[in-house]
Design a protein around this motif. Structure first.
Motif, PDB file in Angstrom:
ATOM      1  N   ARG A  68       0.649  -1.159  -0.023  1.00  0.00           N
ATOM      2  CA  ARG A  68       0.133  -0.044   0.055  1.00  0.00           C
ATOM      3  C   ARG A  68       0.958   1.196   0.089  1.00  0.00           C
ATOM      4  N   ALA A  69       1.834   1.162   0.760  1.00  0.00           N
ATOM      5  CA  ALA A  69       3.047   2.301   0.957  1.00  0.00           C
ATOM      6  C   ALA A  69       3.720   2.649  -0.251  1.00  0.00           C
ATOM      7  N   THR A  70       4.003   1.543  -1.085  1.00  0.00           N
ATOM      8  CA  THR A  70       5.100   1.625  -2.022  1.00  0.00           C
ATOM      9  C   THR A  70       4.520   1.425  -3.375  1.00  0.00           C
ATOM     10  N   GLY A  71       3.477   0.937  -3.429  1.00  0.00           N
ATOM     11  CA  GLY A  71       2.815   0.613  -4.721  1.00  0.00           C
ATOM     12  C   GLY A  71       3.631  -0.532  -5.541  1.00  0.00           C
ATOM     13  N   LEU A  72       4.573  -1.282  -4.687  1.00  0.00           N
ATOM     14  CA  LEU A  72       5.210  -2.418  -5.433  1.00  0.00           C
ATOM     15  C   LEU A  72       4.699  -3.742  -4.824  1.00  0.00           C
ATOM     16  N   PRO A  73       4.913  -4.799  -5.423  1.00  0.00           N
ATOM     17  CA  PRO A  73       4.460  -5.993  -4.891  1.00  0.00           C
ATOM     18  C   PRO A  73       5.311  -6.053  -3.626  1.00  0.00           C
ATOM     19  N   ALA A  74       4.681  -6.863  -2.837  1.00  0.00           N
ATOM     20  CA  ALA A  74       5.436  -6.841  -1.419  1.00  0.00           C
ATOM     21  C   ALA A  74       5.602  -8.248  -0.844  1.00  0.00           C
ATOM     22  N   ILE A  75       6.798  -8.954  -0.332  1.00  0.00           N
ATOM     23  CA  ILE A  75       6.760  -9.855   0.308  1.00  0.00           C
ATOM     24  C   ILE A  75       7.140  -9.915   1.743  1.00  0.00           C
ATOM     25  N   ALA A  76       6.780 -10.481   2.717  1.00  0.00           N
ATOM     26  CA  ALA A  76       6.768 -10.307   4.145  1.00  0.00           C
ATOM     27  C   ALA A  76       6.784 -11.692   4.716  1.00  0.00           C
ATOM     28  N   ASP A  77       7.607 -11.900   5.592  1.00  0.00           N
ATOM     29  CA  ASP A  77       7.562 -13.139   6.573  1.00  0.00           C
ATOM     30  C   ASP A  77       7.498 -12.884   8.069  1.00  0.00           C
ATOM     31  N   ASP A  78       6.932 -13.997   8.390  1.00  0.00           N
ATOM     32  CA  ASP A  78       7.065 -14.242  10.132  1.00  0.00           C
ATOM     33  C   ASP A  78       7.312 -15.659  10.402  1.00  0.00           C
ATOM     34  N   SER A  79       8.278 -15.699  11.277  1.00  0.00           N
ATOM     35  CA  SER A  79       8.635 -17.111  11.561  1.00  0.00           C
ATOM     36  C   SER A  79       8.988 -17.006  12.997  1.00  0.00           C
ATOM     37  N   GLY A  80       9.179 -18.214  13.436  1.00  0.00           N
ATOM     38  CA  GLY A  80       9.445 -18.578  14.896  1.00  0.00           C
ATOM     39  C   GLY A  80       9.528 -20.044  15.207  1.00  0.00           C
ATOM     40  N   LEU A  81       9.722 -20.155  16.474  1.00  0.00           N
ATOM     41  CA  LEU A  81      10.084 -21.863  16.980  1.00  0.00           C
ATOM     42  C   LEU A  81       8.883 -22.413  17.702  1.00  0.00           C
ATOM     43  N   ALA A  82       8.343 -23.360  17.174  1.00  0.00           N
ATOM     44  CA  ALA A  82       7.092 -24.207  17.882  1.00  0.00           C
ATOM     45  C   ALA A  82       7.676 -25.476  18.374  1.00  0.00           C
ATOM     46  N   VAL A  83       7.658 -25.493  19.787  1.00  0.00           N
ATOM     47  CA  VAL A  83       8.282 -26.278  20.842  1.00  0.00           C
ATOM     48  C   VAL A  83       6.903 -27.359  21.270  1.00  0.00           C
ATOM     49  N   GLU A  84       6.921 -28.607  20.899  1.00  0.00           N
ATOM     50  CA  GLU A  84       5.801 -29.662  21.455  1.00  0.00           C
ATOM     51  C   GLU A  84       5.545 -29.488  22.750  1.00  0.00           C
ATOM     52  N   ALA A  85       6.469 -29.622  23.285  1.00  0.00           N
ATOM     53  CA  ALA A  85       6.323 -29.547  24.976  1.00  0.00           C
ATOM     54  C   ALA A  85       5.921 -28.450  25.713  1.00  0.00           C
ATOM     55  N   LEU A  86       6.152 -27.437  24.710  1.00  0.00           N
ATOM     56  CA  LEU A  86       5.467 -26.106  25.250  1.00  0.00           C
ATOM     57  C   LEU A  86       4.145 -25.736  24.536  1.00  0.00           C
ATOM     58  N   ASN A  87       3.408 -26.648  24.052  1.00  0.00           N
ATOM     59  CA  ASN A  87       2.293 -26.471  23.368  1.00  0.00           C
ATOM     60  C   ASN A  87       2.212 -25.585  22.143  1.00  0.00           C
ATOM     61  N   GLY A  88       3.374 -25.675  21.357  1.00  0.00           N
ATOM     62  CA  GLY A  88       3.721 -24.712  20.262  1.00  0.00           C
ATOM     63  C   GLY A  88       4.105 -23.526  20.549  1.00  0.00           C
ATOM     64  N   MET A  89       4.290 -23.138  21.644  1.00  0.00           N
ATOM     65  CA  MET A  89       5.142 -21.961  22.017  1.00  0.00           C
ATOM     66  C   MET A  89       6.619 -21.986  21.881  1.00  0.00           C
ATOM     67  N   PRO A  90       7.480 -21.005  21.705  1.00  0.00           N
ATOM     68  CA  PRO A  90       7.096 -19.568  21.783  1.00  0.00           C
ATOM     69  C   PRO A  90       6.211 -19.038  20.517  1.00  0.00           C
TER      70      PRO A  90
END
Length: 200
Positions: free
Chosen positions: A63-85
């Protein structure tokens, strides 16, 4: 040449995406980062999922640039912590981006968890938003287990305690080129390649 904005200031992410496009033989796309476009207000990451955060960042950028934009969000999912952090991975210990404190907190929380129950996955959601409003979101997962003592100096975040499936080395002990072919981010970006080719 079609300019595509990667909504990030992380030089490693920019280099990785450029390498993946080059390896896949995608030509005619110039990847630029946030430092190469005029500044605009960036909304905080308040989504409940990786996908929500990725789409919000990509929408703002397109929206701000008028360009096609790619963004990511990532993290670690720990089974013993119910998928947290999960989406809180970068600020798990309270301060955003304190890798050492985040890693130590996870290790402390898993201190009593036996080795066979230390499964985890790195997760990455990546969104592509075009100026015409078309949106696509893909997800990459990299499964493995967490070791008790950090090893390796490559990578960042939780890499020193994450051992990918089929490996004895931690993610931080892999060479960057090896990590490129395996990681959650590379899996998500590779899933996005057909849509990027359509932009050319």
């Amino acid at each position: 040449m079609t300019r595509v904005l990667l909504a990030s200031r992380n030089a490693k992410k920019l280099a990785e995406l450029r390498r993946i496009l080059s390896t896949a033989g995608v030509e005619g796309i110039e990847i630029v980062g946030l430092d190469e476009v005029p500044p605009f207000p960036e909304a905080p990451e308040t989504g409940a999922t990786f996908e929500e955060n990725a789409v919000a960042k990509a929408r703002d950028a397109a929206r701000a640039t008028g360009l096609p934009a790619i963004a990511d969000d990532s993290g670690l999912a720990v089974e013993a912590l119910n998928g947290m952090p999960g989406v809180l991975s970068a600020r798990w210990a309270g301060r955003h981006g304190d890798d050492q404190a985040n890693l130590e907190l996870v290790l402390n929380q898993l201190a009593d968890v036996p080795d066979e129950r230390r499964g985890a996955a790195f997760v990455c959601a990546t969104a592509l938003v075009r100026p015409d409003g078309e949106e696509v979101v893909v997800r990459g997962e990299w499964r493995g287990r967490l070791v008790r003592n950090p090893r390796g100096t490559n990578g960042f975040g939780y890499d020193p305690i994450f051992v990918p499936e089929g490996e004895e080395r931690t993610s931080a002990e892999l060479a960057p080129a090896e990590k490129d072919t395996l990681s959650h981010r590379s899996r998500a970006l590779n899933a996005l390649l057909p849509r990027l080719r359509e932009l050319v």
